[in-house]
Design a protein around this motif. Structure first.
Motif, short mmCIF file in Angstrom:
data_model
loop_
_atom_site.label_atom_id
_atom_site.label_comp_id
_atom_site.label_asym_id
_atom_site.label_seq_id
_atom_site.Cartn_x
_atom_site.Cartn_y
_atom_site.Cartn_z
N ARG A 50 -15.65 -12.69 -7.60
CA ARG A 50 -15.79 -12.95 -6.17
C ARG A 50 -15.39 -14.40 -5.94
O ARG A 50 -15.93 -15.31 -6.56
N CYS A 51 -14.43 -14.57 -5.03
CA CYS A 51 -14.03 -15.92 -4.65
C CYS A 51 -13.61 -15.90 -3.19
O CYS A 51 -13.27 -14.86 -2.64
N ALA A 52 -13.69 -17.07 -2.58
CA ALA A 52 -13.36 -17.18 -1.16
C ALA A 52 -11.85 -17.15 -0.96
O ALA A 52 -11.09 -17.74 -1.75
N GLY A 53 -11.43 -16.47 0.09
CA GLY A 53 -10.02 -16.49 0.46
C GLY A 53 -9.61 -17.91 0.81
O GLY A 53 -10.33 -18.60 1.53
N ARG A 54 -8.49 -18.36 0.29
CA ARG A 54 -8.09 -19.75 0.49
C ARG A 54 -7.73 -20.05 1.94
O ARG A 54 -7.80 -21.19 2.36
N LYS A 55 -7.36 -19.05 2.71
CA LYS A 55 -7.03 -19.26 4.12
C LYS A 55 -8.20 -18.89 5.02
O LYS A 55 -8.54 -19.62 5.94
N SER A 56 -8.83 -17.75 4.73
CA SER A 56 -9.89 -17.23 5.61
C SER A 56 -11.27 -17.77 5.26
O SER A 56 -12.14 -17.81 6.12
N LYS A 82 -1.17 -8.26 -11.84
CA LYS A 82 -0.72 -7.57 -10.63
C LYS A 82 0.30 -6.48 -10.97
O LYS A 82 1.29 -6.30 -10.28
N GLY A 83 0.07 -5.81 -12.10
CA GLY A 83 0.93 -4.71 -12.49
C GLY A 83 2.36 -5.11 -12.78
O GLY A 83 3.26 -4.28 -12.75
N GLY A 84 2.59 -6.39 -13.08
CA GLY A 84 3.93 -6.85 -13.38
C GLY A 84 4.74 -7.23 -12.15
O GLY A 84 5.95 -7.43 -12.24
N ALA A 85 4.08 -7.36 -11.01
CA ALA A 85 4.79 -7.78 -9.79
C ALA A 85 5.34 -9.19 -9.95
O ALA A 85 4.89 -9.95 -10.80
N ASP A 86 6.31 -9.52 -9.13
CA ASP A 86 6.94 -10.84 -9.22
C ASP A 86 6.13 -11.95 -8.57
O ASP A 86 6.50 -13.12 -8.68
N ASP A 87 5.05 -11.61 -7.89
CA ASP A 87 4.19 -12.64 -7.29
C ASP A 87 2.78 -12.50 -7.85
O ASP A 87 2.38 -11.44 -8.31
N HIS A 88 2.05 -13.61 -7.82
CA HIS A 88 0.69 -13.63 -8.35
C HIS A 88 -0.27 -12.84 -7.44
O HIS A 88 -0.06 -12.79 -6.23
N PRO A 89 -1.32 -12.27 -8.03
CA PRO A 89 -2.33 -11.61 -7.18
C PRO A 89 -3.06 -12.63 -6.32
O PRO A 89 -3.21 -13.80 -6.69
N GLN A 90 -3.52 -12.19 -5.17
CA GLN A 90 -4.21 -13.08 -4.23
C GLN A 90 -5.45 -13.70 -4.85
O GLN A 90 -5.74 -14.87 -4.63
N TRP A 91 -6.19 -12.95 -5.66
CA TRP A 91 -7.40 -13.51 -6.26
C TRP A 91 -7.08 -14.71 -7.13
O TRP A 91 -7.84 -15.68 -7.15
#
Length: 166
Positions: free
Chosen positions: A52-58, A81-90
């Motif tokens: 659990r962590c706070a959303g960096r924007k919200s 993130k399943g190998g996606a090209d961007d990092h997961p939000q968490w």
């Protein structure tokens, strides 16, 4: 892979993840800690934590279920993130935090975090790919260096609650 196929896979995984999270939260961690994910290349007895962590924007707290390992008393999670090209939000959210909360089964903690480097990272990556072999395919499918996060517990806290529960 066609965009429609990828969207269908994301929706199916998202539904499973939401159900897993709800089970973990509703049971206070008595269910959802150990899950059979052999159907997707994992093992029958794969351990999962909640972070659990706070959303960096919200600033809104976000809870995410993740596979975890334990290396020398530190909890290890992988930002695949399943190998996606961007990092997961968490992962992006914890970069803005000194501590995050983690729950393992029926125990929860505030924890500091760090990323292993060099030989330690190689060793921890090898361990985590043994716990969940699909991480190897995830890394092969992206050019980004998949982050590894190590958590050291600081103090015990109350277990996480489902939205709307006291």
């Amino acid at each position: 892979m066609a965009d429609a196929d990828a969207a269908a896979i994301r929706a199916e995984v998202g539904d499973w993840t939401r159900q897993h999270l709800n089970t973990y939260l509703r049971s206070g961690g008595a269910e959802g800690h150990v899950v059979d994910i052999s159907s997707v290349g994992g093992h029958a007895m794969t351990t999962h934590c909640l972070i659990r962590c706070a959303g960096r924007k919200s600033g809104t707290p976000r809870v995410t279920p993740l596979i975890y390992g334990n290396v020398a008393g530190e909890i290890v999670i992988v930002a695949s993130k399943g190998g996606a090209d961007d990092h997961p939000q968490w992962y992006l959210n914890i970069l803005d935090s000194e501590t995050i909360d983690v729950q393992i089964a029926t125990q929860a903690f505030e924890a500091t975090w760090r990323e292993p480097v060099d030989d330690e990272r190689h060793s921890v990556w090898s361990y985590m790919t043994h716990l969940y072999p699909p991480y190897l395919a995830y890394q092969s499918s992206t050019t980004r260096h998949i982050p590894i996060v190590m958590l050291k517990t600081v103090r015990a806290i109350d277990v996480f609650r489902a939205h709307g529960e006291p």
